[in-house]
Write a protein that holds these residues in place. Structure first.
Motif, PDB file in Angstrom:
ATOM      1  N   THR A 220      15.768 -21.971 -85.908  1.00 59.99           N
ATOM      2  CA  THR A 220      15.189 -20.771 -86.142  1.00 59.99           C
ATOM      3  C   THR A 220      13.542 -20.807 -86.090  1.00 59.99           C
ATOM      4  N   LEU A 221      13.286 -21.667 -86.409  1.00 62.52           N
ATOM      5  CA  LEU A 221      11.624 -21.774 -86.254  1.00 62.52           C
ATOM      6  C   LEU A 221      11.180 -22.015 -84.890  1.00 62.52           C
ATOM      7  N   VAL A 222      12.054 -22.807 -84.025  1.00 68.08           N
ATOM      8  CA  VAL A 222      11.750 -22.701 -82.362  1.00 68.08           C
ATOM      9  C   VAL A 222      11.893 -21.459 -81.998  1.00 68.08           C
ATOM     10  N   LEU A 223      13.020 -20.534 -82.207  1.00 63.75           N
ATOM     11  CA  LEU A 223      13.071 -19.311 -81.629  1.00 63.75           C
ATOM     12  C   LEU A 223      12.022 -18.465 -82.414  1.00 63.75           C
ATOM     13  N   TYR A 224      11.582 -18.666 -83.298  1.00 70.62           N
ATOM     14  CA  TYR A 224      10.573 -17.883 -83.982  1.00 70.62           C
ATOM     15  C   TYR A 224       9.152 -17.904 -83.028  1.00 70.62           C
ATOM     16  N   ALA A 225       8.966 -19.334 -82.829  1.00 70.95           N
ATOM     17  CA  ALA A 225       7.881 -19.685 -81.759  1.00 70.95           C
ATOM     18  C   ALA A 225       7.962 -19.032 -80.671  1.00 70.95           C
ATOM     19  N   TRP A 226       9.214 -19.218 -79.999  1.00 69.32           N
ATOM     20  CA  TRP A 226       9.323 -18.767 -78.620  1.00 69.32           C
ATOM     21  C   TRP A 226       9.205 -17.314 -78.457  1.00 69.32           C
ATOM     22  N   GLY A 227       9.687 -16.498 -79.527  1.00 71.09           N
ATOM     23  CA  GLY A 227       9.692 -14.880 -79.343  1.00 71.09           C
ATOM     24  C   GLY A 227       8.612 -14.349 -80.012  1.00 71.09           C
TER      25      GLY A 227
ATOM     26  N   THR B 160       8.587 -12.135 -87.784  1.00 69.90           N
ATOM     27  CA  THR B 160       8.331 -12.708 -89.282  1.00 69.90           C
ATOM     28  C   THR B 160       9.574 -12.138 -90.136  1.00 69.90           C
ATOM     29  N   ALA B 161       9.916 -10.921 -89.782  1.00 67.95           N
ATOM     30  CA  ALA B 161      11.321 -10.268 -90.634  1.00 67.95           C
ATOM     31  C   ALA B 161      12.330 -10.892 -90.248  1.00 67.95           C
ATOM     32  N   LEU B 162      12.787 -11.044 -88.727  1.00 72.49           N
ATOM     33  CA  LEU B 162      14.071 -11.989 -88.473  1.00 72.49           C
ATOM     34  C   LEU B 162      13.893 -13.368 -89.004  1.00 72.49           C
ATOM     35  N   LEU B 163      12.632 -14.004 -89.107  1.00 75.63           N
ATOM     36  CA  LEU B 163      12.783 -15.446 -89.748  1.00 75.63           C
ATOM     37  C   LEU B 163      13.123 -15.162 -91.209  1.00 75.63           C
TER      38      LEU B 163
ATOM     39  N   PHE C 270      14.662 -13.237 -92.885  1.00 75.84           N
ATOM     40  CA  PHE C 270      15.940 -12.807 -93.034  1.00 75.84           C
ATOM     41  C   PHE C 270      16.975 -13.990 -92.841  1.00 75.84           C
ATOM     42  N   SER C 271      16.550 -14.912 -91.778  1.00 76.41           N
ATOM     43  CA  SER C 271      17.405 -15.988 -91.495  1.00 76.41           C
ATOM     44  C   SER C 271      17.369 -17.221 -92.593  1.00 76.41           C
ATOM     45  N   ILE C 272      16.085 -17.403 -92.833  1.00 72.85           N
ATOM     46  CA  ILE C 272      15.790 -18.127 -93.989  1.00 72.85           C
ATOM     47  C   ILE C 272      16.492 -17.897 -95.046  1.00 72.85           C
ATOM     48  N   GLY C 273      16.450 -16.462 -95.607  1.00 68.44           N
ATOM     49  CA  GLY C 273      17.073 -16.141 -96.671  1.00 68.44           C
ATOM     50  C   GLY C 273      18.517 -16.284 -96.792  1.00 68.44           C
ATOM     51  N   LEU C 274      19.265 -15.896 -95.541  1.00 62.80           N
ATOM     52  CA  LEU C 274      20.537 -16.514 -95.334  1.00 62.80           C
ATOM     53  C   LEU C 274      20.907 -17.833 -95.719  1.00 62.80           C
ATOM     54  N   LEU C 275      20.041 -18.521 -95.299  1.00 65.22           N
ATOM     55  CA  LEU C 275      20.257 -19.896 -95.351  1.00 65.22           C
ATOM     56  C   LEU C 275      20.153 -20.428 -96.669  1.00 65.22           C
ATOM     57  N   PHE C 276      19.315 -19.877 -97.541  1.00 66.97           N
ATOM     58  CA  PHE C 276      19.474 -19.897 -99.008  1.00 66.97           C
ATOM     59  C   PHE C 276      20.431 -19.033 -99.830  1.00 66.97           C
ATOM     60  N   GLN C 277      21.227 -18.824 -99.037  1.00 64.92           N
ATOM     61  CA  GLN C 277      22.402 -18.042 -99.610  1.00 64.92           C
ATOM     62  C   GLN C 277      22.138 -16.708-100.425  1.00 64.92           C
ATOM     63  N   ALA C 278      21.034 -15.965 -99.728  1.00 67.90           N
ATOM     64  CA  ALA C 278      20.900 -14.702-100.432  1.00 67.90           C
ATOM     65  C   ALA C 278      21.878 -13.840 -99.844  1.00 67.90           C
ATOM     66  N   THR C 279      22.168 -12.721-100.462  1.00 66.39           N
ATOM     67  CA  THR C 279      23.127 -11.433-100.052  1.00 66.39           C
ATOM     68  C   THR C 279      22.386 -11.064 -98.824  1.00 66.39           C
TER      69      THR C 279
ATOM     70  N   SER D 147      13.956  -8.476 -98.055  1.00 64.79           N
ATOM     71  CA  SER D 147      12.854  -9.381 -98.100  1.00 64.79           C
ATOM     72  C   SER D 147      12.092  -9.592 -96.752  1.00 64.79           C
ATOM     73  N   GLY D 148      13.072  -9.494 -95.794  1.00 59.43           N
ATOM     74  CA  GLY D 148      12.491  -9.600 -94.289  1.00 59.43           C
ATOM     75  C   GLY D 148      11.832  -8.675 -93.939  1.00 59.43           C
ATOM     76  N   ALA D 149      12.117  -7.386 -94.306  1.00 54.62           N
ATOM     77  CA  ALA D 149      11.248  -6.082 -94.012  1.00 54.62           C
ATOM     78  C   ALA D 149      10.005  -6.232 -94.503  1.00 54.62           C
ATOM     79  N   VAL D 150       9.902  -6.721 -96.023  1.00 54.72           N
ATOM     80  CA  VAL D 150       8.739  -6.434 -96.846  1.00 54.72           C
ATOM     81  C   VAL D 150       7.933  -7.453 -96.221  1.00 54.72           C
ATOM     82  N   MET D 151       8.417  -8.801 -96.141  1.00 58.27           N
ATOM     83  CA  MET D 151       7.476  -9.676 -95.615  1.00 58.27           C
ATOM     84  C   MET D 151       6.808  -9.514 -94.217  1.00 58.27           C
ATOM     85  N   GLY D 152       7.677  -9.084 -93.350  1.00 66.25           N
ATOM     86  CA  GLY D 152       7.146  -8.852 -91.928  1.00 66.25           C
ATOM     87  C   GLY D 152       6.016  -7.928 -92.021  1.00 66.25           C
ATOM     88  N   VAL D 153       6.185  -6.751 -92.601  1.00 64.18           N
ATOM     89  CA  VAL D 153       5.143  -5.588 -92.802  1.00 64.18           C
ATOM     90  C   VAL D 153       3.991  -5.794 -93.663  1.00 64.18           C
TER      91      VAL D 153
END
Length: 143
Positions: free
Chosen positions: A78-85, A95-98, A100-109, A116-122
């Motif tokens: 995910t971090l490699v894809l973040y740097a690439w895109g 940042t929102a996609l990153l 979001f994916s980290i939230g899912l990795l930590f078992q968020a709904t 949290s992805g939208a808030v963090m990105g903006v």
């Protein structure tokens, strides 16, 4: 044994970085010391820590379970894809996609990860762009 292998590799990388960092030159002098001391100091401290890790008494190492290693692998991808895109997607969307994916990795709904992805990105985009005056890409796909 794996900590010693890591320390050797890290020490070699630090020495390579110190070699490259020594050649940093600036066309104009905006500081009395120039841009060279900061990377050299950081790399020197990392080399010192790697040497201390190499010289300390070995400890018994317990590797994580298979699930943890799989999550770490997904995180690295995910971090490699973040740097690439990053430039193409732009900072807010990448940042929102990153986040979001980290939230899912930590078992968020899914809902909490989306919010949290939208808030963090903006919010991080506005904090860096307007408060800190750091220019970040909006994305090549926007025009």
């Amino acid at each position: 044994m794996s900590d010693r292998i890591f320390a050797c590799i890290w020490l070699l990388l630090c020495f390579g970085g110190l070699f490259i960092g020594w050649g940093i030159q600036s066309e104009y002098s905006y500081e009395p010391l120039g841009p060279r001391p900061f990377p050299l100091a950081i790399l020197g401290l990392m080399a010192l820590c790697a040497a201390l890790l190499l010289l300390r008494r070995p400890q018994v190492i317990e590797w994580p379970h298979k699930q943890v290693l799989q999550r770490l692998q997904v995180l690295v991808i995910t971090l490699v894809l973040y740097a690439w895109g990053f430039e193409w997607l732009g900072f807010p969307l990448a940042t929102a996609l990153l986040t979001f994916s980290i939230g899912l990795l930590f078992q968020a709904t899914v809902r909490a990860a989306l919010i949290s992805g939208a808030v963090m990105g903006v919010s991080l985009f506005f904090a860096f762009d307007y408060l800190l005056d750091v220019t970040l890409p909006l994305g090549a796909w926007l025009g």
